[in-house]
Design a protein around this motif. Structure first.
Motif, PDB file in Angstrom:
ATOM      1  N   LEU A  45     -39.239  14.609  33.863  1.00 48.15           N
ATOM      2  CA  LEU A  45     -40.156  15.049  32.811  1.00 48.15           C
ATOM      3  C   LEU A  45     -40.165  16.561  32.654  1.00 48.15           C
ATOM      4  O   LEU A  45     -40.749  17.081  31.700  1.00 48.15           O
ATOM      5  CB  LEU A  45     -41.576  14.542  33.088  1.00 48.15           C
ATOM      6  CG  LEU A  45     -41.739  13.024  33.019  1.00 48.15           C
ATOM      7  CD1 LEU A  45     -43.143  12.623  33.429  1.00 48.15           C
ATOM      8  CD2 LEU A  45     -41.415  12.514  31.621  1.00 48.15           C
ATOM      9  N   GLY A  46     -39.513  17.253  33.545  1.00 47.22           N
ATOM     10  CA  GLY A  46     -39.381  18.701  33.428  1.00 47.22           C
ATOM     11  C   GLY A  46     -40.693  19.457  33.340  1.00 47.22           C
ATOM     12  O   GLY A  46     -40.773  20.488  32.676  1.00 47.22           O
ATOM     13  N   GLY A  47     -41.737  18.965  33.969  1.00 44.40           N
ATOM     14  CA  GLY A  47     -43.016  19.662  33.955  1.00 44.40           C
ATOM     15  C   GLY A  47     -43.852  19.419  32.704  1.00 44.40           C
ATOM     16  O   GLY A  47     -44.929  19.998  32.561  1.00 44.40           O
ATOM     17  N   MET A  48     -43.366  18.597  31.794  1.00 41.48           N
ATOM     18  CA  MET A  48     -44.105  18.350  30.547  1.00 41.48           C
ATOM     19  C   MET A  48     -45.495  17.761  30.817  1.00 41.48           C
ATOM     20  O   MET A  48     -46.442  18.058  30.088  1.00 41.48           O
ATOM     21  CB  MET A  48     -43.324  17.405  29.646  1.00 41.48           C
ATOM     22  CG  MET A  48     -42.042  17.987  29.117  1.00 41.48           C
ATOM     23  SD  MET A  48     -42.316  19.292  27.920  1.00 41.48           S
ATOM     24  CE  MET A  48     -42.987  18.367  26.561  1.00 41.48           C
ATOM     25  N   ALA A  49     -45.620  16.946  31.843  1.00 41.85           N
ATOM     26  CA  ALA A  49     -46.890  16.287  32.117  1.00 41.85           C
ATOM     27  C   ALA A  49     -47.928  17.232  32.694  1.00 41.85           C
ATOM     28  O   ALA A  49     -49.111  16.900  32.725  1.00 41.85           O
ATOM     29  CB  ALA A  49     -46.671  15.113  33.076  1.00 41.85           C
ATOM     30  N   THR A  50     -47.505  18.408  33.134  1.00 44.32           N
ATOM     31  CA  THR A  50     -48.442  19.347  33.751  1.00 44.32           C
ATOM     32  C   THR A  50     -48.502  20.684  33.025  1.00 44.32           C
ATOM     33  O   THR A  50     -49.235  21.568  33.447  1.00 44.32           O
ATOM     34  CB  THR A  50     -48.057  19.606  35.224  1.00 44.32           C
ATOM     35  OG1 THR A  50     -46.727  20.109  35.266  1.00 44.32           O
ATOM     36  CG2 THR A  50     -48.165  18.344  36.050  1.00 44.32           C
ATOM     37  N   GLY A  51     -47.750  20.869  31.955  1.00 45.75           N
ATOM     38  CA  GLY A  51     -47.754  22.126  31.209  1.00 45.75           C
ATOM     39  C   GLY A  51     -49.044  22.307  30.435  1.00 45.75           C
ATOM     40  O   GLY A  51     -49.989  21.521  30.564  1.00 45.75           O
ATOM     41  N   PRO A  52     -49.104  23.334  29.601  1.00 45.38           N
ATOM     42  CA  PRO A  52     -50.324  23.600  28.830  1.00 45.38           C
ATOM     43  C   PRO A  52     -50.720  22.449  27.904  1.00 45.38           C
ATOM     44  O   PRO A  52     -51.878  22.316  27.550  1.00 45.38           O
ATOM     45  CB  PRO A  52     -50.004  24.848  28.018  1.00 45.38           C
ATOM     46  CG  PRO A  52     -48.631  25.258  28.353  1.00 45.38           C
ATOM     47  CD  PRO A  52     -48.071  24.324  29.356  1.00 45.38           C
ATOM     48  N   CYS A  53     -49.771  21.613  27.534  1.00 40.89           N
ATOM     49  CA  CYS A  53     -50.057  20.446  26.681  1.00 40.89           C
ATOM     50  C   CYS A  53     -49.836  19.150  27.452  1.00 40.89           C
ATOM     51  O   CYS A  53     -49.507  18.107  26.879  1.00 40.89           O
ATOM     52  CB  CYS A  53     -49.184  20.490  25.431  1.00 40.89           C
ATOM     53  SG  CYS A  53     -49.491  21.944  24.417  1.00 40.89           S
ATOM     54  N   GLY A  54     -50.040  19.220  28.764  1.00 42.85           N
ATOM     55  CA  GLY A  54     -49.819  18.067  29.627  1.00 42.85           C
ATOM     56  C   GLY A  54     -50.670  16.864  29.258  1.00 42.85           C
ATOM     57  O   GLY A  54     -50.192  15.728  29.256  1.00 42.85           O
TER      58      GLY A  54
END
Length: 121
Positions: A45-54
């Motif tokens: 997921l490349g950090g997508m689940a925890t980024g600013p729009c996670g």
């Protein structure tokens, strides 16, 4: 466990380097867990689940994953729109949708041309 090494002639021999495979009862870590749940810590997921729009990403992805609509995900337009709106607020993280996915090329090389053509026999 089988030990394999590669020789220069592209053949393998049974010694030196160890190769280990996961046990049958140990499933590899992946996006979807054996129970059907989403593995939010999957590196895929490349950090997508925890980024600013996670939160928005998880809601949209969850909607799509569990969607029974035909076509799949057609009932998830709202969550995907919210995710897109959020990502537009962070172009430095997610990129700008107006930017093309092109790699900047080097400056063109100019070739000098001569009016005279010489041909040697």
């Amino acid at each position: 466990m089988t030990n394999l090494t590669r020789r220069g002639d592209n053949n393998c021999s049974r010694h030196d380097a160890a190769v280990s495979l996961p046990e049958d009862d140990e499933p590899p870590a992946g996006l979807i867990q054996p129970d059907g749940e989403i593995n939010w810590s999957c590196p895929c997921l490349g950090g997508m689940a925890t980024g600013p729009c996670g939160v928005e990403f998880r809601e949209a992805f969850t909607c799509f994953h569990y969607s029974e609509a035909d076509p799949k995900g057609s009932d998830c337009i709202g969550p995907f729109r919210q995710m897109s709106d959020c990502m537009a607020q962070y172009p430095n993280v997610y990129g700008n949708k107006d930017d093309k996915d092109e790699v900047p090329s080097e400056a063109p090389v100019e070739v000098e041309q001569s009016d005279k053509v010489s041909v040697e026999a």
